[in-house]
Design a protein around this motif. Structure first.
Motif, PDB file in Angstrom:
ATOM      1  N   UNK A 178     -23.684  -0.372  16.318  1.00  0.00           N
ATOM      2  CA  UNK A 178     -22.463  -0.986  16.849  1.00  0.00           C
ATOM      3  C   UNK A 178     -21.516  -1.504  15.785  1.00  0.00           C
ATOM      4  N   UNK A 179     -22.012  -1.703  14.552  1.00  0.00           N
ATOM      5  CA  UNK A 179     -21.116  -2.169  13.483  1.00  0.00           C
ATOM      6  C   UNK A 179     -20.288  -0.991  12.957  1.00  0.00           C
ATOM      7  N   UNK A 180     -19.037  -1.259  12.619  1.00  0.00           N
ATOM      8  CA  UNK A 180     -18.125  -0.200  12.191  1.00  0.00           C
ATOM      9  C   UNK A 180     -18.442   0.266  10.761  1.00  0.00           C
ATOM     10  N   UNK A 181     -18.074   1.503  10.440  1.00  0.00           N
ATOM     11  CA  UNK A 181     -18.263   1.985   9.062  1.00  0.00           C
ATOM     12  C   UNK A 181     -17.396   1.187   8.087  1.00  0.00           C
ATOM     13  N   UNK A 182     -17.844   1.110   6.852  1.00  0.00           N
ATOM     14  CA  UNK A 182     -17.093   0.403   5.809  1.00  0.00           C
ATOM     15  C   UNK A 182     -16.260   1.399   5.004  1.00  0.00           C
ATOM     16  N   UNK A 183     -14.951   1.323   5.133  1.00  0.00           N
ATOM     17  CA  UNK A 183     -14.036   2.173   4.361  1.00  0.00           C
ATOM     18  C   UNK A 183     -14.382   3.655   4.492  1.00  0.00           C
ATOM     19  N   UNK A 184     -14.762   4.066   5.678  1.00  0.00           N
ATOM     20  CA  UNK A 184     -15.113   5.466   5.924  1.00  0.00           C
ATOM     21  C   UNK A 184     -14.916   5.768   7.398  1.00  0.00           C
ATOM     22  N   UNK A 185     -14.838   7.044   7.733  1.00  0.00           N
ATOM     23  CA  UNK A 185     -14.654   7.437   9.124  1.00  0.00           C
ATOM     24  C   UNK A 185     -15.948   7.371   9.925  1.00  0.00           C
ATOM     25  N   UNK A 186     -17.096   7.621   9.257  1.00  0.00           N
ATOM     26  CA  UNK A 186     -18.352   7.692   9.998  1.00  0.00           C
ATOM     27  C   UNK A 186     -19.475   7.018   9.214  1.00  0.00           C
ATOM     28  N   UNK A 187     -20.591   6.776   9.908  1.00  0.00           N
ATOM     29  CA  UNK A 187     -21.785   6.233   9.276  1.00  0.00           C
ATOM     30  C   UNK A 187     -23.001   6.985   9.823  1.00  0.00           C
ATOM     31  N   UNK A 188     -24.082   6.955   9.069  1.00  0.00           N
ATOM     32  CA  UNK A 188     -25.287   7.700   9.415  1.00  0.00           C
ATOM     33  C   UNK A 188     -26.455   6.741   9.581  1.00  0.00           C
ATOM     34  N   UNK A 189     -27.147   6.877  10.709  1.00  0.00           N
ATOM     35  CA  UNK A 189     -28.343   6.085  10.987  1.00  0.00           C
ATOM     36  C   UNK A 189     -29.510   7.049  11.192  1.00  0.00           C
ATOM     37  N   UNK A 190     -30.567   6.882  10.404  1.00  0.00           N
ATOM     38  CA  UNK A 190     -31.754   7.739  10.510  1.00  0.00           C
ATOM     39  C   UNK A 190     -32.953   6.870  10.868  1.00  0.00           C
ATOM     40  N   UNK A 191     -33.649   7.249  11.937  1.00  0.00           N
ATOM     41  CA  UNK A 191     -34.843   6.515  12.378  1.00  0.00           C
ATOM     42  C   UNK A 191     -36.043   7.445  12.229  1.00  0.00           C
ATOM     43  N   UNK A 192     -36.981   7.064  11.377  1.00  0.00           N
ATOM     44  CA  UNK A 192     -38.151   7.893  11.117  1.00  0.00           C
ATOM     45  C   UNK A 192     -39.317   7.496  12.023  1.00  0.00           C
ATOM     46  N   UNK A 193     -39.882   8.476  12.680  1.00  0.00           N
ATOM     47  CA  UNK A 193     -41.114   8.307  13.460  1.00  0.00           C
ATOM     48  C   UNK A 193     -41.032   7.187  14.497  1.00  0.00           C
ATOM     49  N   UNK A 194     -40.028   7.297  15.336  1.00  0.00           N
ATOM     50  CA  UNK A 194     -39.916   6.440  16.520  1.00  0.00           C
ATOM     51  C   UNK A 194     -40.075   7.346  17.732  1.00  0.00           C
ATOM     52  N   UNK A 195     -41.093   7.084  18.545  1.00  0.00           N
ATOM     53  CA  UNK A 195     -41.363   7.965  19.683  1.00  0.00           C
ATOM     54  C   UNK A 195     -40.468   7.586  20.858  1.00  0.00           C
ATOM     55  N   UNK A 196     -39.437   8.383  21.042  1.00  0.00           N
ATOM     56  CA  UNK A 196     -38.470   8.108  22.107  1.00  0.00           C
ATOM     57  C   UNK A 196     -39.093   8.183  23.493  1.00  0.00           C
ATOM     58  N   UNK A 197     -40.193   8.906  23.624  1.00  0.00           N
ATOM     59  CA  UNK A 197     -40.820   9.082  24.934  1.00  0.00           C
ATOM     60  C   UNK A 197     -41.904   8.044  25.224  1.00  0.00           C
ATOM     61  N   UNK A 198     -42.195   7.200  24.234  1.00  0.00           N
ATOM     62  CA  UNK A 198     -43.155   6.110  24.424  1.00  0.00           C
ATOM     63  C   UNK A 198     -42.633   4.847  23.762  1.00  0.00           C
ATOM     64  N   UNK A 199     -41.359   4.592  23.958  1.00  0.00           N
ATOM     65  CA  UNK A 199     -40.738   3.450  23.287  1.00  0.00           C
ATOM     66  C   UNK A 199     -41.180   2.127  23.901  1.00  0.00           C
ATOM     67  N   UNK A 200     -41.256   1.063  23.084  1.00  0.00           N
ATOM     68  CA  UNK A 200     -41.595  -0.267  23.599  1.00  0.00           C
ATOM     69  C   UNK A 200     -40.582  -0.731  24.648  1.00  0.00           C
ATOM     70  N   UNK A 201     -41.017  -1.622  25.488  1.00  0.00           N
ATOM     71  CA  UNK A 201     -40.169  -2.117  26.582  1.00  0.00           C
ATOM     72  C   UNK A 201     -38.865  -2.717  26.068  1.00  0.00           C
TER      73      UNK A 201
END
Length: 348
Positions: free
Chosen positions: A76-99
């Motif tokens: 939700x935070x805006x990019x700093x002096x750029x048009x876009x930002x990249x977020x990478x999440x390693x080994x988070x199971x989207x199909x068994x995510x915590x509540x």
């Protein structure tokens, strides 16, 4: 259909990188870690480049320790002096995510800001999509699944030749296939073996003896040698190969499972030969996409009696069951099975 979508996802990713228009959400998975890491790097270059504000626009999280607030703030935070930002999440199971995540994440992923490129990277854990879950519908609609699988033999040969060319070495197609046969299809592993062979070669052209001298064989290739030793009546060499595999910390059950699978493939190749089956049918029986491997298996099976192969497959099944259920010396069980195979060949 799922595989087709993933193949299209890979093509879509490459096209987006080419045009510089990456999407907002990707799910990276697949066995070929080299390709996964390569394309993660390409995404970083496309979004972040050499910007002096890279540390403000690139966020990487370990899925096990990431908190909901960390992920939400990064998105939700805006990019700093750029048009876009990249977020990478390693080994988070989207199909068994915590509540704590399931309460907000589906809605957030369904409406990501235009400035975000979010990648869920399945590295150690396996991605197992469950179409029954709401999150899968969200991911399918808002994101792109990209599965990085092992290249087929033709693609891998071309890649190997390019890697050697970059090291000022040449290699022909057949020798490249031999390298794959000996060292496996993992590109990460092959890079190391290519560098070793190139460093050892002083003639400018890679030959088999360069590969045989310095490259490390994968388990399947060693087992091929082991079965050859048995059929050549060289029982001492077969036992020595087993001892080498054990010294390399390969579990007894894994070693023998590989031996059993190899004997099953030899038997399948023999049956295919007896039925005058096609190469395509043989590849299907072997569960392989490599014509070179199929040729090697067919050549080895041609020399062996069908009755001996059938008995060896049965013996492997019995020994495999004993290894998994018995408290007996596992190495001795393997040696006894190999001895019985050798004796059976003498009788046939």
């Amino acid at each position: 259909m799922a595989k087709k979508q993933e193949e299209n996802g890979f093509s879509a990713l490459k096209q987006s990188l080419k045009t510089g228009e990456l999407g907002r959400l990707y799910i990276f998975s697949g066995e070929e870690s080299y390709l996964r890491m390569h394309y993660l790097g390409e995404c970083k270059k496309a979004i972040i480049g050499d910007s002096p504000f890279a540390e403000f626009n690139l966020f990487e999280f370990d899925g096990k320790s990431m908190s909901p607030d960390q992920l939400r703030d990064a998105i939700e935070s805006y990019p700093a002096m750029a048009e876009r930002k990249l977020v990478i999440v390693h080994d988070f199971d989207l199909y068994k995510m915590p509540a704590a995540f399931s309460e907000f994440l589906p809605a957030l992923l369904a409406d990501l800001p235009e400035y975000i490129c979010l990648i869920f990277h399945y590295d150690v854990i396996e991605c197992k999509p469950d179409k029954r879950l709401k999150i899968h519908q969200v991911l399918s609609k808002a994101g792109t699944f990209v599965s990085f699988e092992h290249l087929d033999e033709r693609q891998l040969v071309d890649w190997i030749r390019r890697r050697f060319r970059a090291l000022d070495r040449g290699i022909d197609d057949d020798t490249a296939r031999y390298l794959i046969f000996l060292c496996g299809t993992s590109m990460t592993n092959l890079i190391t073996e290519i560098e070793k062979a190139a460093a050892f070669c002083t003639t400018g052209t890679i030959k088999r003896y360069h590969i045989d001298t310095v490259c490390t064989k994968v388990l399947d290739a060693v087992v091929f040698d082991l079965s050859d030793a048995i059929t050549e009546r060289r029982f001492d060499k077969a036992i020595a190969l087993v001892n080498d595999l054990l010294a390399q910390k390969n579990p007894e059950v894994v070693i023998f499972s590989t031996i059993a699978r190899h004997m099953q493939r030899l038997y399948a190749a023999k049956l295919n030969e007896s039925a005058r089956g096609s190469e395509k049918e043989l590849l299907s029986l072997l569960g392989s996409a490599s014509p070179y491997y199929a040729k090697r298996i067919r050549s080895a099976a041609h020399k062996l009696p069908e009755s001996w192969l059938r008995q060896s497959v049965l013996l492997c099944g019995q020994t495999d069951a004993a290894l998994k259920s018995s408290a007996a010396d596992k190495q001795k069980l393997i040696e006894l099975a190999l001895l019985e195979m050798a004796a059976g060949l003498e009788r046939s």
